[in-house]
Design a protein around this motif. Sequence first.
Motif, PDB file in Angstrom:
ATOM      1  N   SER A  68       0.994  -1.179   0.003  1.00 14.07           N
ATOM      2  CA  SER A  68       0.142   0.114  -0.306  1.00 14.07           C
ATOM      3  C   SER A  68       0.736   1.058  -0.007  1.00 14.07           C
ATOM      4  O   SER A  68       0.259   2.729  -0.524  1.00 14.07           O
ATOM      5  CB  SER A  68      -0.599  -0.151   1.376  1.00 14.07           C
ATOM      6  N   GLU A  69       1.961   0.941   0.174  1.00 10.07           N
ATOM      7  CA  GLU A  69       3.081   2.269   0.470  1.00 10.07           C
ATOM      8  C   GLU A  69       4.086   1.902  -0.558  1.00 10.07           C
ATOM      9  O   GLU A  69       4.336   3.372  -1.162  1.00 10.07           O
ATOM     10  CB  GLU A  69       4.242   2.358   1.329  1.00 10.07           C
ATOM     11  N   GLY A  70       3.862   1.545  -1.544  1.00  5.59           N
ATOM     12  CA  GLY A  70       4.776   1.299  -3.006  1.00  5.59           C
ATOM     13  C   GLY A  70       5.170   0.266  -2.862  1.00  5.59           C
ATOM     14  O   GLY A  70       5.337  -0.486  -2.581  1.00  5.59           O
ATOM     15  N   VAL A  75      10.204   1.247  -0.886  1.00  2.00           N
ATOM     16  CA  VAL A  75       9.871   2.224   1.139  1.00  2.00           C
ATOM     17  C   VAL A  75      10.587   1.122   2.153  1.00  2.00           C
ATOM     18  O   VAL A  75      11.247   2.184   2.934  1.00  2.00           O
ATOM     19  CB  VAL A  75       8.548   0.621   0.929  1.00  2.00           C
ATOM     20  N   TYR A  76      11.493   0.144   1.862  1.00  2.00           N
ATOM     21  CA  TYR A  76      12.553  -0.205   2.739  1.00  2.00           C
ATOM     22  C   TYR A  76      13.859   0.673   2.564  1.00  2.00           C
ATOM     23  O   TYR A  76      14.464   1.214   4.189  1.00  2.00           O
ATOM     24  CB  TYR A  76      13.204  -1.375   2.634  1.00  2.00           C
ATOM     25  N   SER A  77      14.358   1.210   1.506  1.00  2.00           N
ATOM     26  CA  SER A  77      15.235   1.908   1.534  1.00  2.00           C
ATOM     27  C   SER A  77      15.006   3.133   2.144  1.00  2.00           C
ATOM     28  O   SER A  77      15.533   4.058   3.013  1.00  2.00           O
ATOM     29  CB  SER A  77      15.237   2.400   0.050  1.00  2.00           C
ATOM     30  N   ALA A  78      13.779   4.031   2.073  1.00  2.00           N
ATOM     31  CA  ALA A  78      13.190   4.933   3.063  1.00  2.00           C
ATOM     32  C   ALA A  78      13.017   5.015   4.379  1.00  2.00           C
ATOM     33  O   ALA A  78      13.908   6.049   4.569  1.00  2.00           O
ATOM     34  CB  ALA A  78      11.934   5.580   2.031  1.00  2.00           C
ATOM     35  N   ALA A  79      13.018   3.954   4.315  1.00  2.00           N
ATOM     36  CA  ALA A  79      12.907   3.703   6.186  1.00  2.00           C
ATOM     37  C   ALA A  79      14.459   3.614   6.795  1.00  2.00           C
ATOM     38  O   ALA A  79      14.348   3.986   7.750  1.00  2.00           O
ATOM     39  CB  ALA A  79      12.272   2.397   6.230  1.00  2.00           C
TER      40      ALA A  79
END
Length: 351
Positions: A68-70, A75-79
């Motif tokens: 749902s976030e992409g 998503v993991y890289s942004a986190a």
Amino acid sequence: MKQGVLLINLGSPEAPRRKQVGRYLRQFLGDRHVIALPFLPRWLLVNGIIVPFRASRSARMYRSVWTSEGAPLLVYSAAFLKKVKNGLKEKGIDLPVELGMRYGEPSIPAAVRRLLDKKAERLLVVPLYPHYARATYESALAEVEKALSRYANQPSLRIIPPFYDHGDYQAALERSFRETVTGKRIDRLVFSFHGIPLTHLPCSPETAKACNEDPETHVGRYGTCRNCYRFQCYRTAELLTGRIGGDRNSYAVAFQSKMGKGKWLKPYLFDVLADLPKQGDKDIAVIAPSFTADCLETLQELDKEARRIFLSAGGTNFLRVPCLNDQDLWAEKMSKWIAEWHEKSLDGKIL
């Protein structure tokens, strides 16, 4: 001199639809570091054959792992980026840190522009690839150089080398492994590395044995073999197995994601998985150290296709060790690396 940090990973399509996936594939496969053909034959191959036949199938696979976030990789890289920044702040270090993807968005040129807008005069470039390969590590650095070539006043660069044998990276791998398998029966640990064409290796198949024995001094087709991807993969497996108390008989090394009809690194993962139950190895764990963040190759190719092949061949239990993703220990180690570079730079030890 003001400093900045650029983290680099591979990237993902903007959306799991044919149009966006086709755009991504054209950028990815159009890279001369990925398909080593002259421009015109490469353009015809990618745009006339590969993308028209592959885009729809790839889009379906991306949809199967999309969140749902992409895209999971983004998503993991942004986190991970957020945790690294927080780790630096906890150390009292205020540095601009940007994330750039080799293909897709956020792009490397855009990330470089943001760092220069913040007046960075010295950059630490961190390709999030543990191993050296032309299609990943070398391609990322070439894109950084291309992006910087547009500016008159270019910052000085410090580039983190492949870290496959670094103790901090190995410790993070060990953490993921132990969190996954503790208390579970494992007959065999399978290391699955992304495959590459044999033509991308610095040594020929005939001299690979000498390269593996002494890559620092052996000379192959393109010079010294210390950047041999195959050697670095096997060394990764050897080091991690030693950390968890195993030996050479407790693990297997394989290569996944072969594309096209050319000769790629062997043994192929699916062949290994189909054969293990025949040897009595019916409970296995699979780890993919060449990926620092879960992506299509781990969430679809390993979790789904590889699992199906192993269980269909008579396997009982298939465990996959997650990639490092935004693991706290991994983010802490990266923050430490950046802090060490920052402090040495301030002391004038790194130019």
